[in-house]
Design a protein around this motif. Structure first.
Motif, PDB file in Angstrom:
ATOM      1  N   ARG A 153      20.249  16.323  34.140  1.00 33.53           N
ATOM      2  CA  ARG A 153      21.704  16.420  34.296  1.00 33.53           C
ATOM      3  C   ARG A 153      22.163  15.699  35.563  1.00 33.53           C
ATOM      4  NH1 ARG A 153      25.158  21.927  33.362  1.00 33.53           N
ATOM      5  NH2 ARG A 153      26.842  21.572  34.851  1.00 33.53           N
ATOM      6  N   SER A 154      21.367  15.755  36.599  1.00 32.28           N
ATOM      7  CA  SER A 154      21.731  15.097  37.862  1.00 32.28           C
ATOM      8  C   SER A 154      21.745  13.575  37.736  1.00 32.28           C
ATOM      9  CB  SER A 154      20.759  15.512  38.975  1.00 32.28           C
ATOM     10  OG  SER A 154      19.485  14.914  38.789  1.00 32.28           O
ATOM     11  N   GLU A 155      21.165  13.067  36.663  1.00 27.59           N
ATOM     12  CA  GLU A 155      21.133  11.621  36.425  1.00 27.59           C
ATOM     13  C   GLU A 155      22.295  11.145  35.554  1.00 27.59           C
ATOM     14  OE1 GLU A 155      17.294  11.163  34.707  1.00 27.59           O
ATOM     15  OE2 GLU A 155      16.223  11.586  36.575  1.00 27.59           O
ATOM     16  N   LEU A 156      23.127  12.079  35.075  1.00 30.41           N
ATOM     17  CA  LEU A 156      24.302  11.714  34.290  1.00 30.41           C
ATOM     18  C   LEU A 156      25.358  11.083  35.203  1.00 30.41           C
ATOM     19  CD1 LEU A 156      24.698  14.950  32.109  1.00 30.41           C
ATOM     20  CD2 LEU A 156      23.821  12.729  31.347  1.00 30.41           C
ATOM     21  N   PRO A 157      26.316  10.343  34.648  1.00 34.06           N
ATOM     22  CA  PRO A 157      27.414   9.809  35.468  1.00 34.06           C
ATOM     23  C   PRO A 157      28.122  10.934  36.223  1.00 34.06           C
ATOM     24  CG  PRO A 157      27.444   8.822  33.275  1.00 34.06           C
ATOM     25  CD  PRO A 157      26.412   9.916  33.238  1.00 34.06           C
ATOM     26  N   GLU A 158      28.593  10.627  37.424  1.00 38.11           N
ATOM     27  CA  GLU A 158      29.175  11.657  38.281  1.00 38.11           C
ATOM     28  C   GLU A 158      30.367  12.353  37.638  1.00 38.11           C
ATOM     29  OE1 GLU A 158      29.967  10.447  42.233  1.00 38.11           O
ATOM     30  OE2 GLU A 158      27.882   9.900  42.682  1.00 38.11           O
ATOM     31  N   ASP A 159      31.216  11.596  36.922  1.00 45.24           N
ATOM     32  CA  ASP A 159      32.379  12.233  36.300  1.00 45.24           C
ATOM     33  C   ASP A 159      31.945  13.190  35.181  1.00 45.24           C
ATOM     34  OD1 ASP A 159      31.509  10.110  34.724  1.00 45.24           O
ATOM     35  OD2 ASP A 159      33.508   9.639  33.974  1.00 45.24           O
ATOM     36  N   LEU A 164      31.139  18.988  33.535  1.00 40.64           N
ATOM     37  CA  LEU A 164      30.256  20.096  33.164  1.00 40.64           C
ATOM     38  C   LEU A 164      30.380  21.236  34.170  1.00 40.64           C
ATOM     39  CD1 LEU A 164      27.056  18.081  32.161  1.00 40.64           C
ATOM     40  CD2 LEU A 164      28.640  19.237  30.604  1.00 40.64           C
ATOM     41  N   ASP A 165      30.303  20.901  35.443  1.00 42.83           N
ATOM     42  CA  ASP A 165      30.379  21.933  36.493  1.00 42.83           C
ATOM     43  C   ASP A 165      31.711  22.673  36.444  1.00 42.83           C
ATOM     44  OD1 ASP A 165      27.878  21.154  37.368  1.00 42.83           O
ATOM     45  OD2 ASP A 165      28.638  19.877  38.988  1.00 42.83           O
ATOM     46  N   ARG A 166      32.783  21.926  36.292  1.00 46.08           N
ATOM     47  CA  ARG A 166      34.120  22.519  36.327  1.00 46.08           C
ATOM     48  C   ARG A 166      34.315  23.513  35.187  1.00 46.08           C
ATOM     49  NH1 ARG A 166      36.396  18.167  36.646  1.00 46.08           N
ATOM     50  NH2 ARG A 166      37.052  17.753  34.504  1.00 46.08           N
ATOM     51  N   TYR A 178      34.542  19.327  28.005  1.00 39.59           N
ATOM     52  CA  TYR A 178      33.177  19.825  28.220  1.00 39.59           C
ATOM     53  C   TYR A 178      32.262  19.410  27.081  1.00 39.59           C
ATOM     54  CZ  TYR A 178      29.297  22.994  29.198  1.00 39.59           C
ATOM     55  OH  TYR A 178      28.050  23.506  29.466  1.00 39.59           O
ATOM     56  N   LEU A 179      32.743  19.537  25.850  1.00 37.19           N
ATOM     57  CA  LEU A 179      31.930  19.171  24.699  1.00 37.19           C
ATOM     58  C   LEU A 179      31.600  17.679  24.713  1.00 37.19           C
ATOM     59  CD1 LEU A 179      33.712  21.297  21.928  1.00 37.19           C
ATOM     60  CD2 LEU A 179      31.624  21.843  23.209  1.00 37.19           C
ATOM     61  N   ALA A 180      32.555  16.862  25.132  1.00 39.50           N
ATOM     62  CA  ALA A 180      32.302  15.424  25.232  1.00 39.50           C
ATOM     63  C   ALA A 180      31.251  15.134  26.293  1.00 39.50           C
ATOM     64  CB  ALA A 180      33.600  14.689  25.545  1.00 39.50           C
TER      65      ALA A 180
END
Length: 303
Positions: A153-159, A164-166, A178-180
């Motif tokens: 997950r940490s390797e996903l794009p920052e946005d 996800l976090d939000r 979130y689903l996207a």
């Protein structure tokens, strides 16, 4: 496309419900080829997305048995069952209920994802008749699984990570944003095929229509684990597995080497195979190559 093998279905009584079973029989049975039971993942994803493994029936001359685990697919659904009903032991008991109903005494087991975890739970009990175990794309503990998911997950794009976090913090995990964001993780590490195979979409659709098992045991998705399996581990029991074991995974699998290495290191007779370029659904992404590796292992241990 599946070949013109003979396919039979039946319902097997289990507890107060029934388990739906699909048996693929080869056109040319091989006398020494033992049946293979295929355990699907999820939990609660039903058998559709692993249905193409039935090709091993004609390719190896053996019966291949799929079934929808209780609570999902074509088996009895239990949306009102209490949370503590959904345990690995429940599904071990269901497996043996199916096996006994079919009159099978000696057999191979192949489990994919959660199915591999279930396969390990079956094998540590050393049942009579288990000839081999194939663990496909599975972790030896959910702690290892969650650590691997966090790293990927940490390797996903920052946005994507921020979305996800939000939404997880707000509890809005059904929000379209979130689903996207989850789909970006799935595209990289669950199934890398475009378009997504229909068999996978069918399993996913039935799980979303009846999410009891998946949401209770796992959580809303593959990397946000909140369910009853969160503390599950088989690591300290692996030396109890006596059946020859094959462990397979994909190069880009969400089941990273850190999650499945304990199987190889701690099961006395275990070997590994990693499919280059594949991810979690190796059997869909590289079906012929996947089945060839499995077929060789099964044939080796038929006797």
């Amino acid at each position: 496309m599946l070949s013109a093998m003979l396919v039979e279905t039946q319902m097997v009584p289990f507890l107060d419900g029934e388990t739906w079973v699909r048996i693929s029989r080869p056109d040319a049975p091989r006398p020494d080829a033992l049946p293979l039971f295929v355990l699907h993942g999820g939990p609660g994803m039903a058998h559709d997305y692993v249905r193409n493994i039935a090709e091993l029936a004609d390719e190896t001359g053996r019966d291949v048995v799929h079934y929808d685990q209780i609570g999902c697919g074509r088996s009895t659904h239990l949306p009102d069952a209490p949370r503590d009903f959904w345990t690995p032991a429940l599904f071990v008991d269901e497996f043996h209920a199916v096996r006994s109903a079919l009159g099978v005494e000696r057999y191979h087991v192949l489990g994919q994802s959660w199915g591999g975890m279930l396969g390990a739970e079956i094998a540590v009990r050393q049942p009579d008749g288990l000839v081999s175990l194939s663990i496909c794309n599975s972790p030896a503990s959910m702690e290892l699984w969650m650590a691997a998911a966090a790293l990927l997950r940490s390797e996903l794009p920052e946005d994507t990570q921020r979305a996800l976090d939000r939404h997880e913090a707000a509890g809005t995990v059904t929000d379209p944003e979130y689903l996207a964001a989850t789909q970006e993780f799935y595209r990289r590490h669950v199934c890398r095929l475009t378009p997504t195979p229909q068999d996978f979409l069918d399993s996913e659709a039935q799980m979303e229509a009846e999410p009891t098992v998946y949401h209770t045991m796992n959580g809303p998705n593959e990397f946000h684990v909140l369910g009853t399996l969160k503390s599950w581990s088989v690591e300290d029991r692996l030396d109890q597995i006596t059946a020859p074991t094959l462990v397979v995974a994909g190069e880009f699998d969400e089941a990273t080497p850190a999650t499945w290495k304990p199987f190889v290191d701690r099961i006395p007779d275990a070997r590994e195979h990693v499919f280059a370029g594949a991810s979690h659904c190796t059997h869909l992404e590289q079906p012929a190559e996947f089945r060839a590796v499995i077929a060789s292992f099964l044939t080796e241990h038929d006797r």
